[in-house]
Enzyme design. Sequence first.
Site, PDB file in Angstrom:
ATOM      1  N   HIS A  12       0.828  -1.122  -0.063  1.00 49.98           N
ATOM      2  CA  HIS A  12       0.048   0.065  -0.113  1.00 49.98           C
ATOM      3  C   HIS A  12       0.844   1.064  -0.014  1.00 49.98           C
ATOM      4  O   HIS A  12       1.315   1.649   0.931  1.00 49.98           O
ATOM      5  CB  HIS A  12      -0.904   0.000   1.410  1.00 49.98           C
ATOM      6  N   ASP A  16       2.046   9.348  -5.826  1.00 45.66           N
ATOM      7  CA  ASP A  16       2.032  10.746  -5.661  1.00 45.66           C
ATOM      8  C   ASP A  16       2.279  11.420  -4.277  1.00 45.66           C
ATOM      9  O   ASP A  16       2.521  12.723  -4.072  1.00 45.66           O
ATOM     10  CB  ASP A  16       0.519  11.449  -5.986  1.00 45.66           C
ATOM     11  N   GLU A 199     -11.189   3.525   7.106  1.00 43.89           N
ATOM     12  CA  GLU A 199      -9.874   4.459   7.559  1.00 43.89           C
ATOM     13  C   GLU A 199     -10.555   5.599   8.337  1.00 43.89           C
ATOM     14  O   GLU A 199     -10.377   5.840   9.623  1.00 43.89           O
ATOM     15  CB  GLU A 199      -9.081   4.858   6.215  1.00 43.89           C
ATOM     16  N   ASP A 277       2.060   3.602   2.980  1.00 42.39           N
ATOM     17  CA  ASP A 277       0.965   4.572   2.521  1.00 42.39           C
ATOM     18  C   ASP A 277       1.599   5.849   1.636  1.00 42.39           C
ATOM     19  O   ASP A 277       1.482   5.649   0.373  1.00 42.39           O
ATOM     20  CB  ASP A 277       0.103   5.296   3.689  1.00 42.39           C
TER      21      ASP A 277
HETATM   22 ZN   LIG Z   1      -3.755   4.735   0.799  1.00 44.26          ZN
END
Ligand SMILES: [Zn+2]
Length: 333
Positions: A12, A16, A199, A277
């Site tokens: 994950h 960007d 989340e 992330d």
């Molecule tokens: Zn994410």
Amino acid sequence: MDFLNLPKIDLHCHLDGSLRPGSVLELLRKYNIDLGINETNIDDALKIRGHCDSLLTYLKKFDLPLKIMQDKEDLERLTYEVFEDAKNENIAYLELRFAPVLHINKGLSQEEVIGAVIKGMNRAKDDYDIEGNIIICCMKNLGEEEALKTIKAGYTYMNKGLVGVDLAGKEDIGFAHKYIRAMRLAKDMGYNITVHAGEAGPGQNILDAISLLGAQRIGHGTNLYQSDEAFRLVKKNNIFLEVCPTSNLQTKAVDRLEKHPAIYYYKEGIGICINTDNRTVSNTDLTAEFEAIGHLLSMDRPSYIKMYERAVEASFADRETKDKLIDKVRRIK
Ligand SMILES: [Zn+2]
């Protein structure tokens, strides 16, 4: 534990949110984008350092990188660099994701965007000992028609570097209901499915992502404990949670790492892996993520290897790549 030198899996990671500040600055200059950004404030412009109040504030950090991610050669280069950074901390396999629709402001087609990113990844795979694949994200705020366009645009690259689709962005309650048709098409086309859910939103969103959208993995899944039904389904169907500790602290999905619900999920035998992330936005790397949460999971070498192997199996890589990745960790046993 020497997490830096262990082979690692990152399932994950957003392109960007993972750019080198120096490259962003160079490209801002190349395109004469004058926002008052220079060597002294580029880090503050790109990274969360210190206080961040919510997922929405966190998501604002993506505005700047997206300005310079609108040309094929830049997308190729920036992707190459993320893989290079990953390899430098011994990531053995990186599943990198991005939303093609956010890179068409200067006239590229989504298909061209995906092609450029895959080209950058393949160049890194040729140069270095790293494996990888691409996941394309559909944005939750843009609706199902846009999602369908992205899914169709990726079809040319299916299993040629592209292996999955994701739904990302601001998380509303019940968002999954709007994407049933799109995700059904994706499944029919051969995409693997992962969805950001639970989340900033409730546990019910996780249940919906699995039962309505066919998610095989859940991005974050932090609020799984809020739905007994979701919890049971995740366990029964071996749905994998992509946990991103630092990001979860920054977006206020959790208050303190010691209280991260993933610790409980892990102890309950639910499959989880640790991920970055956003390497730049979250000001982290995978080594730092393991250093932050490893001891809270009582992680020792055998349990690390077990988590690595489960992450490999939960990845969207083909069997041959999975075997190669498993071999890599068995060699260090
Ligand atoms: Zn994410």
